[in-house]
Scaffold this active site. Structure first.
Site, PDB file in Angstrom:
ATOM      1  N   GLY A   1     -22.892 -60.359  81.658  1.00  0.00           N
ATOM      2  CA  GLY A   1     -22.384 -59.794  82.911  1.00  0.00           C
ATOM      3  C   GLY A   1     -21.842 -58.395  82.760  1.00  0.00           C
ATOM      4  O   GLY A   1     -21.613 -57.913  81.653  1.00  0.00           O
ATOM      5  N   GLU A   2     -21.656 -57.739  83.904  1.00  0.00           N
ATOM      6  CA  GLU A   2     -21.095 -56.380  83.943  1.00  0.00           C
ATOM      7  C   GLU A   2     -19.683 -56.495  84.546  1.00  0.00           C
ATOM      8  O   GLU A   2     -19.537 -56.770  85.744  1.00  0.00           O
ATOM      9  CB  GLU A   2     -22.004 -55.488  84.799  1.00  0.00           C
ATOM     10  CG  GLU A   2     -21.398 -54.191  85.271  1.00  0.00           C
ATOM     11  CD  GLU A   2     -20.869 -53.288  84.157  1.00  0.00           C
ATOM     12  OE1 GLU A   2     -21.595 -53.038  83.185  1.00  0.00           O
ATOM     13  OE2 GLU A   2     -19.706 -52.841  84.271  1.00  0.00           O
TER      14      GLU A   2
ATOM     15  N   CYS B   1     -26.649 -61.506  84.963  1.00  0.00           N
ATOM     16  CA  CYS B   1     -26.300 -60.108  85.200  1.00  0.00           C
ATOM     17  C   CYS B   1     -27.421 -59.453  85.996  1.00  0.00           C
ATOM     18  O   CYS B   1     -28.589 -59.773  85.812  1.00  0.00           O
ATOM     19  CB  CYS B   1     -26.121 -59.382  83.862  1.00  0.00           C
ATOM     20  SG  CYS B   1     -25.581 -57.668  84.047  1.00  0.00           S
TER      21      CYS B   1
ATOM     22  N   SER C   1     -21.471 -48.551  77.384  1.00  0.00           N
ATOM     23  CA  SER C   1     -22.779 -48.803  76.760  1.00  0.00           C
ATOM     24  C   SER C   1     -23.672 -47.629  77.108  1.00  0.00           C
ATOM     25  O   SER C   1     -24.237 -47.572  78.198  1.00  0.00           O
ATOM     26  CB  SER C   1     -23.387 -50.099  77.305  1.00  0.00           C
ATOM     27  OG  SER C   1     -22.554 -51.176  77.001  1.00  0.00           O
ATOM     28  N   LEU C   2     -23.794 -46.700  76.190  1.00  0.00           N
ATOM     29  CA  LEU C   2     -24.495 -45.445  76.477  1.00  0.00           C
ATOM     30  C   LEU C   2     -26.003 -45.592  76.206  1.00  0.00           C
ATOM     31  O   LEU C   2     -26.823 -45.435  77.092  1.00  0.00           O
ATOM     32  CB  LEU C   2     -23.891 -44.316  75.628  1.00  0.00           C
ATOM     33  CG  LEU C   2     -24.480 -42.931  75.830  1.00  0.00           C
ATOM     34  CD1 LEU C   2     -24.283 -42.449  77.255  1.00  0.00           C
ATOM     35  CD2 LEU C   2     -23.870 -41.942  74.827  1.00  0.00           C
ATOM     36  N   HIS C   3     -26.349 -45.848  74.987  1.00  0.00           N
ATOM     37  CA  HIS C   3     -27.716 -46.124  74.521  1.00  0.00           C
ATOM     38  C   HIS C   3     -28.727 -44.983  74.696  1.00  0.00           C
ATOM     39  O   HIS C   3     -29.826 -45.071  74.153  1.00  0.00           O
ATOM     40  CB  HIS C   3     -28.266 -47.418  75.123  1.00  0.00           C
ATOM     41  CG  HIS C   3     -27.364 -48.603  74.881  1.00  0.00           C
ATOM     42  ND1 HIS C   3     -26.851 -48.891  73.643  1.00  0.00           N
ATOM     43  CD2 HIS C   3     -26.824 -49.535  75.725  1.00  0.00           C
ATOM     44  CE1 HIS C   3     -26.066 -49.947  73.731  1.00  0.00           C
ATOM     45  NE2 HIS C   3     -26.017 -50.354  74.973  1.00  0.00           N
TER      46      HIS C   3
ATOM     47  N   CYS D   1     -31.848 -56.655  77.008  1.00  0.00           N
ATOM     48  CA  CYS D   1     -30.805 -57.688  77.106  1.00  0.00           C
ATOM     49  C   CYS D   1     -31.324 -59.003  77.683  1.00  0.00           C
ATOM     50  O   CYS D   1     -31.939 -59.020  78.757  1.00  0.00           O
ATOM     51  CB  CYS D   1     -29.680 -57.149  77.978  1.00  0.00           C
ATOM     52  SG  CYS D   1     -28.388 -58.348  78.283  1.00  0.00           S
TER      53      CYS D   1
ATOM     54  N   CYS E   1     -15.182 -62.541  72.347  1.00  0.00           N
ATOM     55  CA  CYS E   1     -16.009 -61.773  73.274  1.00  0.00           C
ATOM     56  C   CYS E   1     -16.355 -62.700  74.432  1.00  0.00           C
ATOM     57  O   CYS E   1     -16.932 -63.766  74.218  1.00  0.00           O
ATOM     58  CB  CYS E   1     -17.275 -61.295  72.565  1.00  0.00           C
ATOM     59  SG  CYS E   1     -18.440 -60.480  73.675  1.00  0.00           S
TER      60      CYS E   1
ATOM     61  N   SER F   1     -16.070 -53.395  78.552  1.00  0.00           N
ATOM     62  CA  SER F   1     -17.317 -52.657  78.391  1.00  0.00           C
ATOM     63  C   SER F   1     -18.037 -52.503  79.727  1.00  0.00           C
ATOM     64  O   SER F   1     -18.038 -53.418  80.544  1.00  0.00           O
ATOM     65  CB  SER F   1     -18.181 -53.448  77.405  1.00  0.00           C
ATOM     66  OG  SER F   1     -19.506 -53.067  77.521  1.00  0.00           O
TER      67      SER F   1
ATOM     68  N   CYS G   1     -30.726 -54.205  82.047  1.00  0.00           N
ATOM     69  CA  CYS G   1     -30.954 -53.432  80.809  1.00  0.00           C
ATOM     70  C   CYS G   1     -32.155 -54.037  80.066  1.00  0.00           C
ATOM     71  O   CYS G   1     -32.234 -55.261  79.882  1.00  0.00           O
ATOM     72  CB  CYS G   1     -29.717 -53.446  79.921  1.00  0.00           C
ATOM     73  SG  CYS G   1     -28.260 -52.757  80.742  1.00  0.00           S
TER      74      CYS G   1
ATOM     75  N   CYS H   1     -25.787 -61.281  72.762  1.00  0.00           N
ATOM     76  CA  CYS H   1     -25.431 -61.623  74.143  1.00  0.00           C
ATOM     77  C   CYS H   1     -26.584 -62.275  74.908  1.00  0.00           C
ATOM     78  O   CYS H   1     -27.673 -61.737  74.984  1.00  0.00           O
ATOM     79  CB  CYS H   1     -25.004 -60.329  74.819  1.00  0.00           C
ATOM     80  SG  CYS H   1     -25.037 -60.318  76.584  1.00  0.00           S
TER      81      CYS H   1
ATOM     82  N   ASN I   1     -31.437 -56.097  65.849  1.00  0.00           N
ATOM     83  CA  ASN I   1     -32.087 -57.169  65.100  1.00  0.00           C
ATOM     84  C   ASN I   1     -33.587 -57.064  65.381  1.00  0.00           C
ATOM     85  O   ASN I   1     -33.984 -56.687  66.483  1.00  0.00           O
ATOM     86  CB  ASN I   1     -31.607 -58.546  65.575  1.00  0.00           C
ATOM     87  CG  ASN I   1     -30.177 -58.794  65.154  1.00  0.00           C
ATOM     88  OD1 ASN I   1     -29.723 -58.283  64.133  1.00  0.00           O
ATOM     89  ND2 ASN I   1     -29.444 -59.561  65.953  1.00  0.00           N
TER      90      ASN I   1
ATOM     91  N   GLU J   1     -21.469 -67.837  77.862  1.00  0.00           N
ATOM     92  CA  GLU J   1     -21.231 -67.798  76.415  1.00  0.00           C
ATOM     93  C   GLU J   1     -19.946 -67.058  76.077  1.00  0.00           C
ATOM     94  O   GLU J   1     -19.557 -66.123  76.766  1.00  0.00           O
ATOM     95  CB  GLU J   1     -22.354 -67.014  75.725  1.00  0.00           C
ATOM     96  CG  GLU J   1     -23.722 -67.609  75.865  1.00  0.00           C
ATOM     97  CD  GLU J   1     -24.807 -66.681  75.288  1.00  0.00           C
ATOM     98  OE1 GLU J   1     -25.982 -67.011  75.426  1.00  0.00           O
ATOM     99  OE2 GLU J   1     -24.461 -65.632  74.723  1.00  0.00           O
TER     100      GLU J   1
HETATM  101  S1  SF4 Z   1     -26.368 -55.283  78.518  1.00  0.00           S
HETATM  102 FE1  SF4 Z   1     -24.611 -55.950  79.748  1.00  0.00          FE
HETATM  103  S2  SF4 Z   1     -24.854 -54.804  81.688  1.00  0.00           S
HETATM  104 FE2  SF4 Z   1     -26.837 -54.671  80.631  1.00  0.00          FE
HETATM  105  S3  SF4 Z   1     -28.029 -56.389  81.481  1.00  0.00           S
HETATM  106 FE3  SF4 Z   1     -27.008 -57.124  79.593  1.00  0.00          FE
HETATM  107  S4  SF4 Z   1     -25.112 -58.084  80.301  1.00  0.00           S
HETATM  108 FE4  SF4 Z   1     -25.862 -56.776  81.960  1.00  0.00          FE
END
Ligand code: SF4
Length: 343
Positions: free
Chosen positions: A157-158, A110, A212-214, A117, A103, A189, A114, A329, A288, A90
Site C-alpha cells: 500500500g501507499e 495498492c 521511493s525514488l527509483h 511490485c 514493516c 515511505s 509500480c 513486499c 533479487n 503482510e
Molecule cells: S511499491 Fe509501494 S506504492 Fe508502489 S505499487 Fe508497490 S506498494 Fe504500491
C-alpha cells in the site's frame, strides 16, 4: 459497531460515558487493547456488565496469522495476517542491532502500479483502519515475543493514499498509555504523492520520510512508476525541499538498482543535482533475481554508490534480510491469492 481500537483514550472516554462509565474507563480500555487482548472478557478490571455491553456494541477482530515464515539466515519473520473480512496483508519483523523493526502494510493491495511490485498486480482492495495498522505492531510483538522499537510503513500500500488512518495510527502508537513508540523511531515511505508530503510537512512530525525514488529523470520514472505522470519528479523534489525546510528532517531516498534502467552515471549526477540544498540519504537496494521479472539486478551498485558519494551524498547499500523466505513486499499475499484461485 464501534471501532474502539481506532480511538484515543479521550475518544474512548467519550464513547463510554453515555454508558454511565466513569472517565478513567477510557484509559483502562485503551491500555488493555494496546497490550493485545483479543476479547473484552480478558479486561479483568472492568465490570462484567460493561464487558458484555462492549462485546455487543464494539468490533474487535484481532488478525489471524495464516502464514508465518522464519528466515534461518537472520531470524527475519514474515507474517500473512487475515483480517476480520477475510482480506490478507503482510508484516515483516527484522532484527537489527539498533532494535527490532516491524514493516507494516497500509492498504489491502495498492493502486499505484509500480512496475517492479507484486502488491499492485490486483490493484487496491481497501484502506486499512487505524486499528488494523496498530494490530500489525501489537500482534507481531505478541506472537514473536520480541519487543518492537521501530516501525516502517513500507509494506503493501501507499501510506499517503490512506493518510487519515495513518496519522491516527501514529497518534495511537506514539501514545504514552499505549506502545509509546517515538516518532524518531518511525519511517513513512511514499512513492511520491505530493499533497501527502505537504500535509505531513505542515504537521512537523519528527518521523523519517522515505521517498521511493527509483529514477531521477521523468522519462525513466514514468516507465516504472505511473505516479510520476500525476506528480512529476521535478515537482516531487520541490516538495522534498519544502518538507526539509519545514521539518528540518533529512529525507531518505530509496533506489532499487535495475540493470540498464536507472544505474547510469548521469542518473547519479542528476540525483545529486536535485537533492542539492538539503541533506539527503540514498539507500541503494540490490534487486533479487526473479526469473519471471523483466527487471534484472544491476551490476553497478558499488560504482553508483561511489558516484553519489563524490557529489557529497550519503549513500548506503541496503542489507538484504530474509533471503530464504518470501520477504519482498507483496510476495506472500500474492502467493496466497494464487493458491486460493487454484482451489
Ligand atoms: S511499491 Fe509501494 S506504492 Fe508502489 S505499487 Fe508497490 S506498494 Fe504500491
Amino acid at each position: 459497531m464501534t471501532d474502539l481500537k481506532s480511538q484515543t483514550p479521550e475518544e474512548m472516554t467519550r464513547t463510554l460515558m453515555p454508558m454511565g462509565e466513569p472517565a478513567f474507563r477510557g484509559k483502562q480500555v485503551f491500555t488493555w487493547l494496546h497490550r493485545g487482548v483479543s476479547s473484552f472478557d480478558e479486561m479483568t478490571n472492568l465490570p462484567k456488565s460493561l464487558r458484555e455491553k462492549l462485546a455487543e456494541t464494539c468490533v474487535l477482530t484481532p488478525p489471524k496469522a495464516v502464514c508465518k515464515q522464519v528466515s534461518k539466515l537472520d531470524g527475519t519473520i514474515k507474517y500473512l495476517w487475515e483480517l476480520g473480512d477475510g482480506n490478507c496483508i503482510e508484516s515483516v519483523l527484522m532484527q537489527y542491532h539498533h532494535g527490532n523493526t516491524v514493516c507494516i502494510s497500509s492498504q489491502v493491495g495498492c493502486r499505484m502500479g509500480c512496475a517492479f511490485c507484486a502488491s499492485t498486480i490486483a490493484g487496491k482492495v481497501r484502506d486499512l483502519s487505524p486499528a488494523e495498522l496498530l494490530d500489525q505492531v501489537i500482534y507481531t510483538q505478541k506472537d514473536s515475543g520480541l519487543p518492537i522499537s521501530n516501525i516502517v510503513l513500507m509494506g503493501i500500500g501507499e501510506p499517503m493514499d490512506n493518510l487519515d488512518s495513518v496519522l491516527k495510527f501514529l497518534e495511537l502508537v506514539n501514545h504514552p498509555d499505549g506502545l509509546n513508540i517515538g516518532m524518531r523511531h518511525i519511517s513513512l515511505s511514499t512513492c511520491g504523492v505530493i499533497p501527502g508530503i505537504d500535509r505531513l510537512a505542515d504537521l512537523g512530525l519528527q518521523l523519517t520520510l522515505s521517498v521511493s525514488l527509483h529514477a531521477p529523470d521523468g522519462e525513466t520514472r514514468s516507465k516504472i512508476m505511473p505516479v510520476n505522470r500525476a506528480y512529476p519528479v521535478e515537482d516531487l523534489f520541490a516538495a522534498c525541499h519544502r518538507y526539509f525546510e519545514k521539518t528540518g528532517r533529512r529525507i531518505s531516498f530509496e533506489y532499487a538498482m535495475i540493470d540498464g534502467v536507472n544505474d547510469r552515471d548521469w542518473q547519479a549526477d542528476l540525483i545529486a543535482e536535485r537533492v542539492r540544498g538539503m541533506p539527503g540519504h540514498v539507500n541503494l537496494i540490490p534487486l533479487n533475481d526473479v526469473v519471471e521479472s523483466p527487471f534484472k539486478p544491476s551490476k553497478r551498485v558499488a560504482a553508483f554508490q561511489k558516484r553519489l558519494e563524490v557529489h557529497g551524498l550519503t549513500a548506503t547499500v541496503r542489507r538484504s534480510l530474509g533471503g530464504d523466505i518470501d520477504a519482498s513486499c507483496g510476495q506472500l499475499r500474492r502467493k496466497a491469492m494464487e493458491e486460493q484461485k487454484g482451489k
